[in-house]
Design a protein around this motif. Structure first.
Motif, PDB file in Angstrom:
ATOM      1  N   ASP A   1      -4.883  19.940  -1.322  1.00 43.30           N
ATOM      2  CA  ASP A   1      -4.361  20.180  -2.659  1.00 43.30           C
ATOM      3  C   ASP A   1      -2.845  20.078  -2.745  1.00 43.30           C
ATOM      4  O   ASP A   1      -2.325  19.356  -3.563  1.00 43.30           O
ATOM      5  N   GLN A   2      -2.089  20.813  -1.930  1.00 44.02           N
ATOM      6  CA  GLN A   2      -0.623  20.851  -2.068  1.00 44.02           C
ATOM      7  C   GLN A   2       0.083  20.500  -0.759  1.00 44.02           C
ATOM      8  O   GLN A   2       0.120  19.354  -0.400  1.00 44.02           O
ATOM      9  N   GLU A   3       0.630  21.497  -0.076  1.00 42.44           N
ATOM     10  CA  GLU A   3       1.365  21.280   1.170  1.00 42.44           C
ATOM     11  C   GLU A   3       0.501  21.675   2.360  1.00 42.44           C
ATOM     12  O   GLU A   3      -0.189  22.689   2.319  1.00 42.44           O
ATOM     13  N   PHE A   4       0.554  20.878   3.407  1.00 47.70           N
ATOM     14  CA  PHE A   4      -0.240  21.155   4.597  1.00 47.70           C
ATOM     15  C   PHE A   4       0.339  20.377   5.774  1.00 47.70           C
ATOM     16  O   PHE A   4       1.238  19.551   5.613  1.00 47.70           O
ATOM     17  N   GLN A   5      -0.200  20.638   6.946  1.00 50.47           N
ATOM     18  CA  GLN A   5       0.296  20.016   8.166  1.00 50.47           C
ATOM     19  C   GLN A   5      -0.888  19.524   8.982  1.00 50.47           C
ATOM     20  O   GLN A   5      -1.919  20.187   9.067  1.00 50.47           O
ATOM     21  N   LEU A   6      -0.747  18.357   9.579  1.00 45.88           N
ATOM     22  CA  LEU A   6      -1.738  17.824  10.503  1.00 45.88           C
ATOM     23  C   LEU A   6      -1.055  17.535  11.833  1.00 45.88           C
ATOM     24  O   LEU A   6       0.095  17.098  11.866  1.00 45.88           O
ATOM     25  N   SER A   7      -1.774  17.769  12.921  1.00 40.78           N
ATOM     26  CA  SER A   7      -1.234  17.453  14.241  1.00 40.78           C
ATOM     27  C   SER A   7      -1.449  15.968  14.536  1.00 40.78           C
ATOM     28  O   SER A   7      -2.289  15.309  13.913  1.00 40.78           O
ATOM     29  N   PHE A   8      -0.702  15.453  15.485  1.00 39.87           N
ATOM     30  CA  PHE A   8      -0.884  14.064  15.898  1.00 39.87           C
ATOM     31  C   PHE A   8      -2.326  13.850  16.346  1.00 39.87           C
ATOM     32  O   PHE A   8      -2.918  12.809  16.081  1.00 39.87           O
ATOM     33  N   ASP A   9      -2.916  14.848  17.044  1.00 36.61           N
ATOM     34  CA  ASP A   9      -4.297  14.735  17.510  1.00 36.61           C
ATOM     35  C   ASP A   9      -5.278  14.642  16.344  1.00 36.61           C
ATOM     36  O   ASP A   9      -6.228  13.856  16.386  1.00 36.61           O
ATOM     37  N   GLN A  10      -5.058  15.448  15.299  1.00 36.94           N
ATOM     38  CA  GLN A  10      -5.926  15.380  14.126  1.00 36.94           C
ATOM     39  C   GLN A  10      -5.828  14.006  13.461  1.00 36.94           C
ATOM     40  O   GLN A  10      -6.847  13.435  13.060  1.00 36.94           O
ATOM     41  N   ILE A  11      -4.617  13.501  13.356  1.00 37.08           N
ATOM     42  CA  ILE A  11      -4.418  12.179  12.755  1.00 37.08           C
ATOM     43  C   ILE A  11      -5.112  11.110  13.582  1.00 37.08           C
ATOM     44  O   ILE A  11      -5.784  10.226  13.044  1.00 37.08           O
ATOM     45  N   GLN A  12      -5.011  11.211  14.893  1.00 41.25           N
ATOM     46  CA  GLN A  12      -5.664  10.239  15.769  1.00 41.25           C
ATOM     47  C   GLN A  12      -7.175  10.264  15.576  1.00 41.25           C
ATOM     48  O   GLN A  12      -7.820   9.212  15.540  1.00 41.25           O
ATOM     49  N   LYS A  13      -7.760  11.444  15.423  1.00 35.41           N
ATOM     50  CA  LYS A  13      -9.209  11.544  15.213  1.00 35.41           C
ATOM     51  C   LYS A  13      -9.624  10.915  13.889  1.00 35.41           C
ATOM     52  O   LYS A  13     -10.666  10.273  13.795  1.00 35.41           O
ATOM     53  N   ILE A  14      -8.810  11.084  12.868  1.00 35.09           N
ATOM     54  CA  ILE A  14      -9.121  10.529  11.549  1.00 35.09           C
ATOM     55  C   ILE A  14      -8.982   9.008  11.535  1.00 35.09           C
ATOM     56  O   ILE A  14      -9.841   8.298  11.011  1.00 35.09           O
ATOM     57  N   VAL A  15      -7.899   8.508  12.117  1.00 38.63           N
ATOM     58  CA  VAL A  15      -7.581   7.081  12.069  1.00 38.63           C
ATOM     59  C   VAL A  15      -8.279   6.302  13.181  1.00 38.63           C
ATOM     60  O   VAL A  15      -8.594   5.132  13.020  1.00 38.63           O
ATOM     61  N   GLY A  16      -8.489   6.940  14.318  1.00 44.38           N
ATOM     62  CA  GLY A  16      -9.123   6.264  15.437  1.00 44.38           C
ATOM     63  C   GLY A  16      -8.156   5.590  16.381  1.00 44.38           C
ATOM     64  O   GLY A  16      -8.558   4.817  17.243  1.00 44.38           O
ATOM     65  N   LEU A  17      -6.867   5.892  16.212  1.00 41.97           N
ATOM     66  CA  LEU A  17      -5.848   5.362  17.114  1.00 41.97           C
ATOM     67  C   LEU A  17      -4.661   6.316  17.115  1.00 41.97           C
ATOM     68  O   LEU A  17      -4.468   7.071  16.166  1.00 41.97           O
ATOM     69  N   PRO A  18      -3.876   6.291  18.185  1.00 45.11           N
ATOM     70  CA  PRO A  18      -2.755   7.234  18.266  1.00 45.11           C
ATOM     71  C   PRO A  18      -1.658   6.913  17.258  1.00 45.11           C
ATOM     72  O   PRO A  18      -1.437   5.760  16.894  1.00 45.11           O
ATOM     73  N   ILE A  19      -0.990   7.964  16.803  1.00 43.60           N
ATOM     74  CA  ILE A  19       0.149   7.796  15.904  1.00 43.60           C
ATOM     75  C   ILE A  19       1.313   7.230  16.720  1.00 43.60           C
ATOM     76  O   ILE A  19       1.521   7.616  17.869  1.00 43.60           O
ATOM     77  N   ASP A  20       2.029   6.283  16.145  1.00 45.16           N
ATOM     78  CA  ASP A  20       3.162   5.682  16.841  1.00 45.16           C
ATOM     79  C   ASP A  20       4.302   5.458  15.847  1.00 45.16           C
ATOM     80  O   ASP A  20       4.215   5.871  14.697  1.00 45.16           O
ATOM     81  N   HIS A  21       5.357   4.793  16.298  1.00 43.83           N
ATOM     82  CA  HIS A  21       6.531   4.592  15.437  1.00 43.83           C
ATOM     83  C   HIS A  21       6.208   3.794  14.177  1.00 43.83           C
ATOM     84  O   HIS A  21       6.919   3.888  13.185  1.00 43.83           O
ATOM     85  N   SER A  22       5.135   3.015  14.172  1.00 43.34           N
ATOM     86  CA  SER A  22       4.779   2.246  12.977  1.00 43.34           C
ATOM     87  C   SER A  22       4.396   3.154  11.808  1.00 43.34           C
ATOM     88  O   SER A  22       4.435   2.735  10.651  1.00 43.34           O
ATOM     89  N   PHE A  23       4.064   4.410  12.108  1.00 41.21           N
ATOM     90  CA  PHE A  23       3.755   5.378  11.053  1.00 41.21           C
ATOM     91  C   PHE A  23       4.908   5.480  10.064  1.00 41.21           C
ATOM     92  O   PHE A  23       4.696   5.643   8.867  1.00 41.21           O
ATOM     93  N   LEU A  24       6.124   5.360  10.555  1.00 42.92           N
ATOM     94  CA  LEU A  24       7.305   5.444   9.691  1.00 42.92           C
ATOM     95  C   LEU A  24       7.323   4.318   8.651  1.00 42.92           C
ATOM     96  O   LEU A  24       7.775   4.515   7.523  1.00 42.92           O
TER      97      LEU A  24
END
Length: 76
Positions: free
Chosen positions: A16-39
């Motif tokens: 809904d508003q403000e929240f935080q996700l860990s790199f691990d959570q993002i990796q599970k959702i996307v299926g690949l590790p977060i990297d500099h391309s995220f920027l």
């Protein structure tokens, strides 16, 4: 469709508003590790009514927040 589209849709559908996700959570959702391309890709989130806030490399977290007046963000 970008490699982060599953994350953007997840955020739009689950938060809904403000929240935080860990790199691990993002990796599970996307299926690949977060990297500099995220920027580069993070600007796409604006189309879903959210923006990326603080990115903490130390804590490996990303803060997100809903944009004001974006109740009906467009869906790609």
């Amino acid at each position: 469709m970008s490699k982060f589209s599953p994350l953007w849709q997840y955020i739009k559908d689950n938060y809904d508003q403000e929240f935080q996700l860990s790199f691990d959570q993002i990796q599970k959702i996307v299926g690949l590790p977060i990297d500099h391309s995220f920027l580069t890709y993070k600007k796409e989130l604006l189309d879903y009514g959210f923006k990326v806030g603080k990115i903490s490399l130390k804590n490996k977290t990303v803060d997100f927040e809903k944009l004001e007046g974006k109740n009906d963000a467009k869906i790609r």
